[in-house]
Design a protein around this motif. Structure first.
Motif, PDB file in Angstrom:
ATOM      1  N   GLY A  49      -9.668 -12.387 -11.974  1.00 43.67           N
ATOM      2  CA  GLY A  49      -9.609 -10.928 -11.854  1.00 43.67           C
ATOM      3  C   GLY A  49      -8.743 -10.564 -10.979  1.00 43.67           C
ATOM      4  O   GLY A  49      -7.832 -11.419 -10.158  1.00 43.67           O
ATOM      5  N   THR A  50      -8.807  -9.283 -10.516  1.00 44.32           N
ATOM      6  CA  THR A  50      -7.811  -8.685  -9.438  1.00 44.32           C
ATOM      7  C   THR A  50      -8.755  -8.362  -8.052  1.00 44.32           C
ATOM      8  O   THR A  50      -9.812  -7.792  -8.203  1.00 44.32           O
ATOM      9  N   THR A  51      -8.493  -9.142  -7.097  1.00 42.86           N
ATOM     10  CA  THR A  51      -9.062  -8.794  -5.958  1.00 42.86           C
ATOM     11  C   THR A  51      -9.150  -7.316  -5.516  1.00 42.86           C
ATOM     12  O   THR A  51      -8.108  -6.591  -5.559  1.00 42.86           O
ATOM     13  N   PRO A  52     -10.202  -6.564  -5.289  1.00 47.89           N
ATOM     14  CA  PRO A  52     -10.328  -5.023  -5.098  1.00 47.89           C
ATOM     15  C   PRO A  52      -9.161  -4.586  -4.015  1.00 47.89           C
ATOM     16  O   PRO A  52      -9.263  -5.467  -2.970  1.00 47.89           O
ATOM     17  N   VAL A  53      -8.470  -3.904  -4.061  1.00 48.88           N
ATOM     18  CA  VAL A  53      -7.463  -3.391  -3.141  1.00 48.88           C
ATOM     19  C   VAL A  53      -7.534  -1.882  -3.011  1.00 48.88           C
ATOM     20  O   VAL A  53      -7.769  -1.215  -3.849  1.00 48.88           O
ATOM     21  N   CYS A  54      -7.637  -1.358  -1.798  1.00 53.09           N
ATOM     22  CA  CYS A  54      -7.864   0.204  -1.725  1.00 53.09           C
ATOM     23  C   CYS A  54      -6.869   0.627  -1.010  1.00 53.09           C
ATOM     24  O   CYS A  54      -5.790   0.232  -0.338  1.00 53.09           O
ATOM     25  N   TYR A  55      -6.553   2.112  -1.405  1.00 56.87           N
ATOM     26  CA  TYR A  55      -5.389   2.957  -1.370  1.00 56.87           C
ATOM     27  C   TYR A  55      -5.732   4.116  -0.966  1.00 56.87           C
ATOM     28  O   TYR A  55      -6.539   4.840  -1.701  1.00 56.87           O
ATOM     29  N   THR A  56      -5.418   4.790   0.278  1.00 59.88           N
ATOM     30  CA  THR A  56      -5.741   6.162   0.690  1.00 59.88           C
ATOM     31  C   THR A  56      -4.534   7.055   0.669  1.00 59.88           C
ATOM     32  O   THR A  56      -3.682   6.584   1.460  1.00 59.88           O
ATOM     33  N   ALA A  57      -4.687   8.200  -0.059  1.00 63.10           N
ATOM     34  CA  ALA A  57      -3.282   8.925  -0.124  1.00 63.10           C
ATOM     35  C   ALA A  57      -3.573  10.136  -0.757  1.00 63.10           C
ATOM     36  O   ALA A  57      -4.879  10.501  -1.370  1.00 63.10           O
ATOM     37  N   SER A  58      -2.688  11.113  -0.602  1.00 62.81           N
ATOM     38  CA  SER A  58      -3.023  12.602  -1.263  1.00 62.81           C
ATOM     39  C   SER A  58      -3.122  12.216  -2.911  1.00 62.81           C
ATOM     40  O   SER A  58      -2.409  11.276  -3.619  1.00 62.81           O
ATOM     41  N   ASN A  59      -3.612  13.112  -3.452  1.00 58.00           N
ATOM     42  CA  ASN A  59      -3.776  12.983  -4.999  1.00 58.00           C
ATOM     43  C   ASN A  59      -2.225  13.047  -5.595  1.00 58.00           C
ATOM     44  O   ASN A  59      -2.122  12.307  -6.518  1.00 58.00           O
ATOM     45  N   TYR A  60      -1.358  13.787  -5.171  1.00 61.30           N
ATOM     46  CA  TYR A  60      -0.151  13.874  -5.708  1.00 61.30           C
ATOM     47  C   TYR A  60       0.493  12.387  -5.312  1.00 61.30           C
ATOM     48  O   TYR A  60       1.190  12.084  -6.328  1.00 61.30           O
ATOM     49  N   ALA A  61       0.328  11.739  -4.304  1.00 61.45           N
ATOM     50  CA  ALA A  61       0.920  10.547  -3.844  1.00 61.45           C
ATOM     51  C   ALA A  61       0.411   9.459  -4.937  1.00 61.45           C
ATOM     52  O   ALA A  61       1.195   8.467  -5.441  1.00 61.45           O
ATOM     53  N   HIS A  62      -0.989   9.748  -5.268  1.00 56.57           N
ATOM     54  CA  HIS A  62      -1.518   8.623  -6.318  1.00 56.57           C
ATOM     55  C   HIS A  62      -0.842   8.615  -7.505  1.00 56.57           C
ATOM     56  O   HIS A  62      -0.627   7.703  -8.236  1.00 56.57           O
ATOM     57  N   THR A  63      -0.644   9.998  -8.048  1.00 57.32           N
ATOM     58  CA  THR A  63      -0.003   9.838  -9.425  1.00 57.32           C
ATOM     59  C   THR A  63       1.565   9.476  -9.379  1.00 57.32           C
ATOM     60  O   THR A  63       1.816   8.773 -10.243  1.00 57.32           O
ATOM     61  N   THR A  64       2.092   9.617  -8.394  1.00 58.80           N
ATOM     62  CA  THR A  64       3.569   9.170  -8.315  1.00 58.80           C
ATOM     63  C   THR A  64       3.584   7.858  -8.026  1.00 58.80           C
ATOM     64  O   THR A  64       4.539   7.077  -8.329  1.00 58.80           O
ATOM     65  N   ALA A  65       2.513   7.040  -7.528  1.00 56.16           N
ATOM     66  CA  ALA A  65       2.622   5.740  -7.581  1.00 56.16           C
ATOM     67  C   ALA A  65       1.952   5.136  -8.519  1.00 56.16           C
ATOM     68  O   ALA A  65       2.034   3.823  -8.781  1.00 56.16           O
TER      69      ALA A  65
END
Length: 491
Positions: free
Chosen positions: A432-448
């Protein structure tokens, strides 16, 4: 058999009345009252009006008697967009694409995500718009009338639009001055709108009770039907005394924005005029309640909670349908195009968890042709499930989910929804995929590519969890638990 059922029902109503005395300290379970499933209707104001249209159209096999709509608009008017909701669907600053909405309705009915539109032809629609309502202007209600003309005979539609009321539910003896638009959004216009709606939907009724009501007004546990999703932990129900000896009708009453119990107390559920008509005409009234966590305490008619908000699988929609199913449990009401009387599946449980899937199982229901499975209020099976197990895939690792099941009769009408069963997926392993967390603005999450946006709101990719408004100011932490799968959380 009839005597035994009536005796049992009298006992249930009596027990419910006894429990109601404790409602101030603890909400009681919503009872099965054997109400007439062929005599169910709905009405609502503003957001409740839009929601009434959604319930009437999507669950037309349930709300057979029809709908009363006060300051609402066409089905799926917002098309999942807050911009559309606050623009064309309220101020009508641009035209509403009624023909497109009609096509969407037909398409969804063909796909089975809403009930067959043929059911609507046998129902009635009451429309109301005040001439001083600048919140949802009359042009929007005019478009609603046009929308319904594609499905409901003209003879079954009534439109009252000649009273100078503001944006409010109007009565003949309670509330603010008629042209006002202000909390609690109940105006005294010298006109009994609740009575007019009920008399149009049900025909000639006995005179209303202007004195002390004979029935029981009770706070019930709404959380057993939905947890979160902008809905409160409790709702309200009024049961006339006559329902202990007769099979009562059912009418669902939906408040508008900023009108739930937390916002204005019991003003909407007690002072809008419905109860006194219900009391003398054997009509059970269900008052579902939103929570203050909902946007402006509104019912979801533009997708602030779920992308499937207008379909049968919409969490708020399914919850209100389940409330009606509970109250009508034991009913033999039917008729052409009638609703299903199939019982809710029992023994729902989970097993066989992996990091990305879960097996849901249940006991067979007599008379069922197939079953539907819902995860957190959203239907997950693309085709009919003919057995008594279903494997739900594409889940996030180390995440707890909730599933409910409905039985479907040979006419493709769903029965009552089961109680929910929960299960937690396993942690991701070597494959599986080891959980990785990302903290960002909602706009940045969509662009990423970690989220998508619809109608001004942001949704986590894969899990489709609502992250809030789509902008650079709202910050969210997303946990990646699989390929292209993200959930709100921390590592």
């Amino acid at each position: 058999m009839k005597r035994n059922w009536m005796t049992m029902k009298m006992s249930m109503v009596a027990a419910f009345a006894a429990l109601a005395g404790h409602a101030a300290t603890a909400a009681v379970p919503l009872p099965a009252l054997g109400a007439n499933a062929a005599e169910v209707s709905v009405s609502g104001l503003s957001a409740g009006g839009f929601m009434a249209v959604q319930l009437h159209v999507a669950y037309s096999a349930t709300f057979k008697r029809g709908a009363g709509v006060v300051a609402g608009g066409p089905y799926y008017c917002a098309e999942g967009s807050i911009v559309n909701a606050t623009g064309r669907c309220m101020t009508h600053y641009t035209s509403i694409p009624v023909s497109t909405l009609v096509s969407t309705t037909n398409s969804w009915a063909s796909a089975g995500t809403i009930d067959p539109v043929s059911n609507l032809a046998n129902s009635k629609v009451y429309l109301y718009s005040g001439t001083s309502d600048n919140t949802v202007v009359q042009a929007v209600m005019n478009d609603l009338k046009t929308y319904y003309q594609s499905f409901v005979p003209t003879a079954n539609t009534f439109y009252k639009n000649n009273i100078g009321s503001g944006h409010a539910m109007i009565t003949d003896d309670y509330g603010s001055s008629c042209s006002t638009t202000a909390s609690p959004y109940i105006n005294n216009c010298g006109f009994d709108l609740a009575g007019d709606i009920l008399q149009y939907l049900y025909g000639t009724l006995s005179a209303r009770n202007n004195g002390t009501l004979s029935g029981t007004f009770t706070e019930f546990n709404q959380a057993e039907f939905v947890s979160g999703h902008g809905m409160a932990a409790t709702g309200w129900i009024y049961v006339p005394q006559s329902c202990s000896s007769t099979s009562c009708r059912v009418h669902v009453v939906l408040h508008g924005c900023k009108q739930n119990y937390t916002d204005i107390g019991d003003k909407y559920v007690r002072n809008t005029g419905y109860n006194r008509w219900a009391d003398t005409n054997s009509i059970i009234l269900i008052y579902p309640q939103t929570s203050t966590a909902a946007t402006n305490s509104c019912f979801d008619w533009w997708g602030y909670d779920n992308a499937n908000y207008a379909k049968k699988s919409g969490p708020q929609m399914a919850a209100i349908k389940a409330m009606v199913d509970r109250v009508t449990s034991g009913s033999t009401g039917g008729g052409s195009g009638g609703g299903s009387t199939l019982a809710a599946p029992t023994g729902v449980g989970t097993s066989g968890a992996t990091s990305s899937s879960m097996v849901i199982g249940w006991n067979a229901v007599s008379g069922a042709a197939s079953y539907n499975v819902y995860r957190s209020g959203s239907k997950v099976n693309a085709s009919a499930v003919t057995g008594t197990t279903y494997t739900d895939t594409g889940l996030a690792a180390s995440t707890t989910y909730s599933w409910s099941v409905t039985a479907v009769d040979p006419s493709n009408v769903e029965g009552a929804m089961s109680t929910a069963a929960t299960g937690t997926t396993l942690a991701a392993s070597g494959g599986g995929t080891t959980p990785v967390c990302y903290t960002a603005s909602n706009y940045a999450h969509t662009t990423a590519g970690r989220a998508t946006q619809t109608g001004g709101y942001t949704y986590a990719k894969g899990s489709n969890q609502n992250m809030g408004l789509w902008n650079t100011f709202v910050t969210t932490t997303l946990k990646q638990t699989g390929t292209n799968y993200y959930v709100i959380g921390t590592c």
